[in-house]
Design a protein around this motif. Structure first.
Motif, PDB file in Angstrom:
ATOM      1  N   ASN A  18       0.794  -1.236   0.000  1.00 50.76           N
ATOM      2  CA  ASN A  18       0.000   0.000   0.000  1.00 50.76           C
ATOM      3  C   ASN A  18       0.824   1.284   0.000  1.00 50.76           C
ATOM      4  OD1 ASN A  18      -2.550  -1.256  -0.042  1.00 50.76           O
ATOM      5  ND2 ASN A  18      -2.398  -1.679   2.160  1.00 50.76           N
ATOM      6  N   CYS A  19       2.071   1.211  -0.416  1.00 54.42           N
ATOM      7  CA  CYS A  19       2.830   2.445  -0.645  1.00 54.42           C
ATOM      8  C   CYS A  19       2.412   3.028  -1.989  1.00 54.42           C
ATOM      9  CB  CYS A  19       4.329   2.166  -0.641  1.00 54.42           C
ATOM     10  SG  CYS A  19       5.009   1.889   0.996  1.00 54.42           S
ATOM     11  N   GLY A  79      12.298  -2.056  -4.371  1.00 53.01           N
ATOM     12  CA  GLY A  79      12.242  -3.412  -3.825  1.00 53.01           C
ATOM     13  C   GLY A  79      10.855  -3.870  -3.453  1.00 53.01           C
ATOM     14  N   LYS A  80       9.837  -3.052  -3.710  1.00 52.35           N
ATOM     15  CA  LYS A  80       8.453  -3.407  -3.365  1.00 52.35           C
ATOM     16  C   LYS A  80       7.721  -3.860  -4.638  1.00 52.35           C
ATOM     17  CE  LYS A  80       8.437   0.327   0.069  1.00 52.35           C
ATOM     18  NZ  LYS A  80       8.317  -0.483   1.306  1.00 52.35           N
ATOM     19  N   GLU A  81       7.018  -4.955  -4.534  1.00 50.35           N
ATOM     20  CA  GLU A  81       6.273  -5.473  -5.684  1.00 50.35           C
ATOM     21  C   GLU A  81       5.062  -4.587  -5.971  1.00 50.35           C
ATOM     22  OE1 GLU A  81       4.116  -9.574  -7.265  1.00 50.35           O
ATOM     23  OE2 GLU A  81       5.207  -9.548  -5.348  1.00 50.35           O
ATOM     24  N   ILE A 666       4.700   9.040  -2.717  1.00 48.10           N
ATOM     25  CA  ILE A 666       3.646   9.985  -2.340  1.00 48.10           C
ATOM     26  C   ILE A 666       3.102   9.673  -0.958  1.00 48.10           C
ATOM     27  CG2 ILE A 666       1.365  10.868  -2.963  1.00 48.10           C
ATOM     28  CD1 ILE A 666       2.032  10.105  -5.853  1.00 48.10           C
ATOM     29  N   LYS A 667       2.963   8.384  -0.662  1.00 45.71           N
ATOM     30  CA  LYS A 667       2.355   7.980   0.611  1.00 45.71           C
ATOM     31  C   LYS A 667       2.954   6.665   1.051  1.00 45.71           C
ATOM     32  CE  LYS A 667      -2.092   6.683   2.653  1.00 45.71           C
ATOM     33  NZ  LYS A 667      -3.528   6.424   2.388  1.00 45.71           N
ATOM     34  N   ASP A 668       3.299   6.579   2.361  1.00 42.04           N
ATOM     35  CA  ASP A 668       3.802   5.323   2.904  1.00 42.04           C
ATOM     36  C   ASP A 668       2.639   4.418   3.284  1.00 42.04           C
ATOM     37  OD1 ASP A 668       6.418   6.095   2.594  1.00 42.04           O
ATOM     38  OD2 ASP A 668       6.498   7.076   4.560  1.00 42.04           O
ATOM     39  N   ASN A 669       2.969   3.151   3.567  1.00 41.47           N
ATOM     40  CA  ASN A 669       1.903   2.217   3.936  1.00 41.47           C
ATOM     41  C   ASN A 669       1.398   2.477   5.353  1.00 41.47           C
ATOM     42  OD1 ASN A 669       4.212   1.403   5.274  1.00 41.47           O
ATOM     43  ND2 ASN A 669       4.145  -0.728   4.548  1.00 41.47           N
TER      44      ASN A 669
END
Length: 669
Positions: A18-19, A79-81, A666-669
């Motif tokens: 959810n990033c 590194g995030k899918e 824009i936004k972190d999880n």
């Protein structure tokens, strides 16, 4: 005529945790410079523009499974899918504004959603249309190509293809007229032209279509003329081949599309008149024969019986001949087998002599292998120590068998020869019966029917010959008539060809076309001078031409324009050309049918050896173009701060250093 203006491009990417990542690039009228070092995402902005327009084939992408973006847009970032990514492209045509939504990952990439709103309002509005971007149906009512052509006020046209079909002129076919892709795009004008639709002379067609040349219709006529000429040749060759075959069979010549025969009876005449003559002659001769035959019915009845007997005897005669031939072949086979038996007997006799010879002379070694004879056991061969117990047979045994076989086949041959003699005798009897019946028929005709009836057989043969000729020429005439549809088709094609040729021959460059090409040429000359090409050789620059002979690209009669200059000069020629198209469109758009969208997208010309000074000269040329009526999107960069200052007023989006990537968190999880 409507224009194409890019208002805004935004990327939206969501990872599985959810990033949120993204970027928003606003555009304006006039020159839009996207500024930044290599590998930070300048070209990804251009890719988004082209992808949003449903024209990724113009990037060299031809398979729907190929993604034109870098992995950080659809695979993983930091590194995030990535779970889902899409873009929003806001466009204006001068009258209305729309926003295009298209998935990069996480949804159907073959569908684009379109709303009549600005990009920031897209998610807050409900009215939406969906269009097919890839695959079948892109030019249907719900096809993205149809939407784009309507939005830009471009007429849809069908063009002939090399496989004798027709294809719509796709958006990716006109895209190379105002988009220069970074890698292959600077190698030549319209380098990324899409040829997969097989459109004939597609570069010429794209130019004439977008620049509103009246010659576009003539060009289509020329292509159609070539098609008709090829088809006409094929049909004429087919007709000639078939007619020639019929003329040979009928020993005739063609005069005014009719076979003309040279006959013994009535001289030169058409095949149709000769058929009429044969019909009448056959009718008269048949009547004469019937009158003679009716005078003696008993004679006819007897003759019929004799003829039937002759047919029956002849049939039996042929059957006996076939059986005799079959027996002869059988005997021949037996005789060939006897010859092989005699040959085998000879070989076995020789073997027996060798054994006797070796015993008498007390040979101690084999004359074949030179091995010493050490044993005289009954189980071994005296000469070569072969195991006699394993041998198939001895020469003596073979001779007994072969002699028995020889006697058997001699008896069979003798019997079959006797059978053949009997059949030959029976066949001779049948031959005598046939001859006797034929003599009886001839005698009966001479004896019982008089001299007139003796001539009936001759008349019958003559009438049969007439009938055969009648049938033959009738068949040939029918086959000749069957060629009428082909002749009719050829005549239609000839008429079409003549009309098109007359239209093309009487075509003179219209004032509109002359004005457009002259204006383009004038701007090319001006831009070439501004960019310092050919060392400002005015005489050489003024000789630069542009016309249909070279796909409407700049050329010189005496030189290859791209080989008398450096690689950076080639880029300047290409820049001069594309800027000239935009300049001409702005100047003449109100007084002509120009459809050019007043947009140029130029992806990093400096990647192809263009120096900073030439780039600044190019920007100076663009500065003189009317900003309110056009838009130029340029990606570039310079390590020198002084150059950046010169670009500063036109930079609409900047990535300041090598790690200042386009996509930002824009936004972190």
């Amino acid at each position: 005529m409507l224009r194409l203006k890019i208002n805004k491009l935004s990327y939206n990417i969501k990872t599985k945790d959810n990033c949120l990542y993204g970027a928003e690039i606003p555009f304006k009228d006039g020159l839009n410079i996207i500024y930044g070092p290599n590998s930070v995402g300048k070209t990804s902005i251009i890719t988004g523009l082209i992808y949003g327009l449903g024209a990724e084939k113009g990037l060299g992408i031809f398979k729907s499974i190929q993604n034109p973006f870098k992995p950080e847009f659809y695979k993983s970032i930091d590194g995030k899918e990535i779970n889902k990514s899409y873009l929003l492209l806001e466009l204006s045509n001068g009258e209305e504004t729309v926003t295009i939504f298209r998935y990069i990952k996480g949804g159907d990439i073959n569908i684009a959603a379109v709303k009549n709103c600005k990009s920031e309002d897209f998610l807050n509005t409900t009215e939406m249309e969906k269009f097919i971007v890839v695959g079948e149906g892109v030019f249907s009512d719900n096809g993205f190509q149809s939407f784009l052509y309507r939005f830009l006020g471009l007429p849809e046209v069908k063009l002939p293809t090399y496989d004798k079909k027709f294809s719509k002129l796709y958006f990716e076919n006109i895209l190379p007229m105002f988009f220069v892709e970074q890698r292959a795009g600077w190698s030549q004008i319209q380098a990324r032209q899409v040829s997969r639709y097989g459109i004939k002379e597609v570069k010429n067609v794209a130019f004439e279509y977008l620049l509103g040349l009246d010659r576009f219709k003539i060009h289509l006529s020329e292509i159609k003329l070539k098609e008709i000429s090829n088809e006409l040749k094929i049909q004429k060759d087919e007709l000639h081949r078939k007619e020639e075959n019929l003329l040979i069979l009928s020993n005739a010549e063609k005069v005014d599309e009719i076979p003309l025969l040279n006959t013994k009876e009535i001289g030169k005449t058409s095949i149709y008149d000769y058929i009429s003559y044969l019909k009448e002659k056959y009718k008269v001769e048949s009547k004469f024969i019937n009158e003679l035959s009716s005078q003696n019915k008993e004679y006819e009845s007897s003759n019929l019986k004799i003829r039937d007997n002759i047919k029956m005897f002849d049939f039996q005669y042929r059957k006996f001949s076939q059986r005799i031939e079959k027996i002869s072949n059988e005997i021949s086979g037996y005789e060939n087998y006897l010859e092989r038996i005699k040959a085998n007997k000879y070989k076995n006799k020789q073997l027996r002599k060798i054994r006797e010879f070796s015993t008498e002379l007390n040979i101690k070694s084999c004359p074949v292998c030179e091995a010493k004879i050490q044993s005289t056991s009954d189980d071994e061969c005296i000469l070569c120590h072969s195991d006699i117990s394993k041998a198939v047979s001895t020469p003596e045994q073979n001779l007994v068998f072969l002699e028995d076989e020889e006697n058997t086949f001699k008896k069979v041959i003798s019997q079959r020869v006797l059978d053949r003699r009997k059949m030959i005798e029976q066949r001779n009897i049948l031959k005598e019966k046939i001859n006797a019946s034929e003599n009886q028929l001839e005698h009966q005709t001479d004896t019982y029917a008089g001299k007139k009836f003796a001539r009936i057989r001759e008349k019958i043969i003559e009438v049969d010959s007439i009938h055969k000729d009648l049938e033959r020429y009738s068949r040939l005439s029918v086959r000749w008539e069957e060629l009428k549809p082909l002749r009719k088709s050829i005549n239609k094609l000839v008429i079409k060809k003549d009309k098109l040729k007359e239209k093309i021959d009487h075509y003179k460059q219209t004032d509109n076309d002359f004005k457009i090409l002259k204006t383009i040429r004038k701007y090319i000359h001006s831009n070439v001078r501004e960019l310092g090409l050919f060392k400002n050789n005015k005489q050489l620059i003024d000789k630069i031409k542009i016309d249909a002979s070279d796909n409407y690209t700049p050329y010189l009669d005496d030189f290859d324009i791209y080989n008398i200059s450096s690689s950076s000069d080639n880029i300047r020629i290409i820049l001069s050309y594309y800027l000239a198209l935009l300049q001409t469109s702005i100047k003449l758009k109100k007084s002509s049918q120009i459809k050019f969208p007043n947009l140029l997208i130029l992806d990093e010309p400096k990647q192809q050896n263009l120096d900073n000074d030439s780039l600044i000269d190019c920007i100076n040329v663009i500065d003189n173009i009317s900003f309110s009526e056009s838009q130029v999107i340029l990606t570039t960069y310079s390590e020198l701060e002084k150059d950046r200052i010169k670009f500063d007023s036109h930079i609409i989006y900047e990535m300041k250093h090598k790690e200042d990537y386009l996509l930002k968190r824009i936004k972190d999880n």
